[in-house]
Design a protein around this motif. Structure first.
Motif, PDB file in Angstrom:
ATOM      1  N   UNK A   3       0.850  -1.061   0.145  1.00 50.49           N
ATOM      2  CA  UNK A   3      -0.135   0.105   0.108  1.00 50.49           C
ATOM      3  C   UNK A   3       0.944   1.301  -0.098  1.00 50.49           C
ATOM      4  N   UNK A   4       0.503   2.248  -0.682  1.00 46.18           N
ATOM      5  CA  UNK A   4       0.949   3.441  -0.598  1.00 46.18           C
ATOM      6  C   UNK A   4       0.971   4.237   0.595  1.00 46.18           C
ATOM      7  N   UNK A   5       2.169   4.723   1.353  1.00 42.96           N
ATOM      8  CA  UNK A   5       2.171   5.324   2.912  1.00 42.96           C
ATOM      9  C   UNK A   5       0.902   6.547   2.521  1.00 42.96           C
ATOM     10  N   UNK A   6       0.295   6.749   3.568  1.00 50.15           N
ATOM     11  CA  UNK A   6      -0.587   7.923   3.793  1.00 50.15           C
ATOM     12  C   UNK A   6       0.225   9.204   3.458  1.00 50.15           C
ATOM     13  N   UNK A   7       1.324   9.567   3.948  1.00 49.39           N
ATOM     14  CA  UNK A   7       1.873  10.563   3.609  1.00 49.39           C
ATOM     15  C   UNK A   7       2.405  10.785   2.334  1.00 49.39           C
ATOM     16  N   UNK A   8       2.603   9.799   1.590  1.00 49.51           N
ATOM     17  CA  UNK A   8       2.965   9.751   0.162  1.00 49.51           C
ATOM     18  C   UNK A   8       1.615  10.126  -0.586  1.00 49.51           C
ATOM     19  N   UNK A   9       0.583   9.362  -0.266  1.00 51.55           N
ATOM     20  CA  UNK A   9      -0.721   9.805  -0.821  1.00 51.55           C
ATOM     21  C   UNK A   9      -1.035  11.343  -0.964  1.00 51.55           C
ATOM     22  N   UNK A  10      -0.602  12.062   0.530  1.00 55.32           N
ATOM     23  CA  UNK A  10      -0.906  13.252   0.568  1.00 55.32           C
ATOM     24  C   UNK A  10      -0.100  14.121  -0.338  1.00 55.32           C
ATOM     25  N   UNK A  11       1.302  13.787  -0.202  1.00 51.10           N
ATOM     26  CA  UNK A  11       2.180  14.347  -1.319  1.00 51.10           C
ATOM     27  C   UNK A  11       1.712  14.274  -2.651  1.00 51.10           C
ATOM     28  N   UNK A  12       1.243  13.086  -2.980  1.00 54.25           N
ATOM     29  CA  UNK A  12       0.904  13.314  -4.656  1.00 54.25           C
ATOM     30  C   UNK A  12      -0.296  13.946  -4.634  1.00 54.25           C
ATOM     31  N   UNK A  13      -1.062  13.934  -3.597  1.00 57.63           N
ATOM     32  CA  UNK A  13      -2.208  14.830  -3.806  1.00 57.63           C
ATOM     33  C   UNK A  13      -2.181  16.285  -4.206  1.00 57.63           C
ATOM     34  N   UNK A  14      -1.067  16.760  -3.470  1.00 57.27           N
ATOM     35  CA  UNK A  14      -0.821  18.249  -3.388  1.00 57.27           C
ATOM     36  C   UNK A  14       0.032  18.319  -4.592  1.00 57.27           C
ATOM     37  N   UNK A  15       0.716  17.385  -5.038  1.00 52.74           N
ATOM     38  CA  UNK A  15       1.352  17.651  -6.318  1.00 52.74           C
ATOM     39  C   UNK A  15       0.360  17.903  -7.575  1.00 52.74           C
ATOM     40  N   UNK A  16      -0.466  17.025  -7.342  1.00 51.73           N
ATOM     41  CA  UNK A  16      -1.537  16.992  -8.481  1.00 51.73           C
ATOM     42  C   UNK A  16      -2.364  18.392  -8.469  1.00 51.73           C
ATOM     43  N   UNK A  17      -2.623  18.848  -7.091  1.00 48.99           N
ATOM     44  CA  UNK A  17      -3.208  20.122  -7.118  1.00 48.99           C
ATOM     45  C   UNK A  17      -2.267  21.405  -7.693  1.00 48.99           C
ATOM     46  N   UNK A  18      -1.082  21.052  -7.441  1.00 41.79           N
ATOM     47  CA  UNK A  18      -0.040  22.302  -8.016  1.00 41.79           C
ATOM     48  C   UNK A  18       0.087  22.028  -9.640  1.00 41.79           C
ATOM     49  N   UNK A  19       0.050  20.924 -10.308  1.00 42.34           N
ATOM     50  CA  UNK A  19       0.025  20.804 -11.404  1.00 42.34           C
ATOM     51  C   UNK A  19      -1.177  21.203 -12.281  1.00 42.34           C
ATOM     52  N   UNK A  20      -2.197  21.108 -11.570  1.00 50.77           N
ATOM     53  CA  UNK A  20      -3.692  21.446 -12.332  1.00 50.77           C
ATOM     54  C   UNK A  20      -3.947  22.923 -11.883  1.00 50.77           C
ATOM     55  N   UNK A  21      -2.754  23.602 -11.179  1.00 46.68           N
ATOM     56  CA  UNK A  21      -3.067  24.996 -11.120  1.00 46.68           C
ATOM     57  C   UNK A  21      -4.066  25.454 -10.156  1.00 46.68           C
ATOM     58  N   UNK A  22      -4.280  24.792  -9.118  1.00 40.55           N
ATOM     59  CA  UNK A  22      -5.247  24.946  -7.955  1.00 40.55           C
ATOM     60  C   UNK A  22      -4.259  25.986  -7.218  1.00 40.55           C
ATOM     61  N   UNK A  23      -3.012  25.478  -7.184  1.00 39.71           N
ATOM     62  CA  UNK A  23      -1.953  26.265  -6.298  1.00 39.71           C
ATOM     63  C   UNK A  23      -0.793  26.978  -7.265  1.00 39.71           C
TER      64      UNK A  23
END
Length: 236
Positions: A3-23
């Motif tokens: 399983x993907x560690x929870x901290x890594x899932x959060x990091x990937x989610x934030x990376x996606x937010x940055x990539x899609x221009x939310x931040x």
């Protein structure tokens, strides 16, 4: 399945937010307390996710102010006629290359097959780093037929551009004839060069470029930092 560690899932989610221009670059991320509440975890887990993004150069912290976006992932086109500098420049970033090694050796089986060479043929090899705004986004290896391009290493050393080096050696134009992409985990060496943690997700690309007669002139392998690059396939 691991399983993907929870901290890594959060990091990937934030990376996606940055990539899609939310931040956007310069924006402040939610506080540790807000992120912990949003994801249902403790602040220590959030802190590790933010540390991972910081290690990748995507965010930076300001004491007493919070965590801010440093840069967005780089859009990178892969197509028949797309060139590296052209693609990175189109994403709004400054392209760069760093030479690691320039060597000559015997082709391995996959290289000989890709370049349509006889077993045991000699090849010239260019290992280097691809940069966007000074940040490493890819660790690459370009392999060239030595008999066809005897002076390619000298040209690469002088130009640090595959396109310009091929032109110097008489190949005025070339196109991508095949691309293969797979997902992998970064090895220790790859992580060191790309400033990642060992085991971080990377995209592994192999491709063949051929001259206008369809004769292969370059076989390339590239390991892209998965969280820093958005690859787009283009038919042009």
């Amino acid at each position: 399945m691991r399983k993907t560690p929870v901290w890594k899932s959060i990091a990937l989610s934030l990376t996606s937010d940055i990539a899609e221009g939310r931040y956007k670059t310069g924006d402040q991320l939610p506080t540790e307390a807000q992120l912990a509440s949003q994801h249902g975890v403790n602040r220590h887990t959030v802190r590790r996710a933010l540390s991972d993004l910081s290690d990748q150069g995507l965010v930076h912290s300001r004491r007493g102010a919070g965590v801010f976006v440093t840069a967005r992932p780089t859009d990178y086109l892969i197509g028949k006629r797309v060139r590296y500098h052209q693609s990175i420049s189109a994403s709004g970033k400054i392209p760069g290359k760093k030479i690691l090694t320039l060597t000559t050796r015997t082709a391995d089986n996959s290289e000989a097959e890709a370049l349509q060479l006889e077993p045991g043929a000699t090849v010239h090899v260019y290992d280097g780093l691809s940069l966007a705004d000074g940040q490493p986004i890819g660790l690459f290896q370009s392999v060239f037929p030595a008999d066809r391009l005897p002076n390619i290493l000298v040209a690469l050393s002088e130009t640090q551009s595959v396109t310009k080096a091929l032109q110097v050696c008489g190949v005025q134009d070339y196109t991508r004839v095949s691309t293969r992409l797979t997902a992998r985990a970064a090895t220790a060496t790859q992580a060191l060069h790309l400033r990642l943690t060992e085991g971080a997700p990377v995209l592994y690309s192999t491709g063949i470029n051929a001259d206008t007669n369809g004769v292969p002139v370059e076989y390339g392998r590239t390991v892209f930092a998965g969280d820093r690059v958005t690859l787009t396939l283009n038919d042009d």
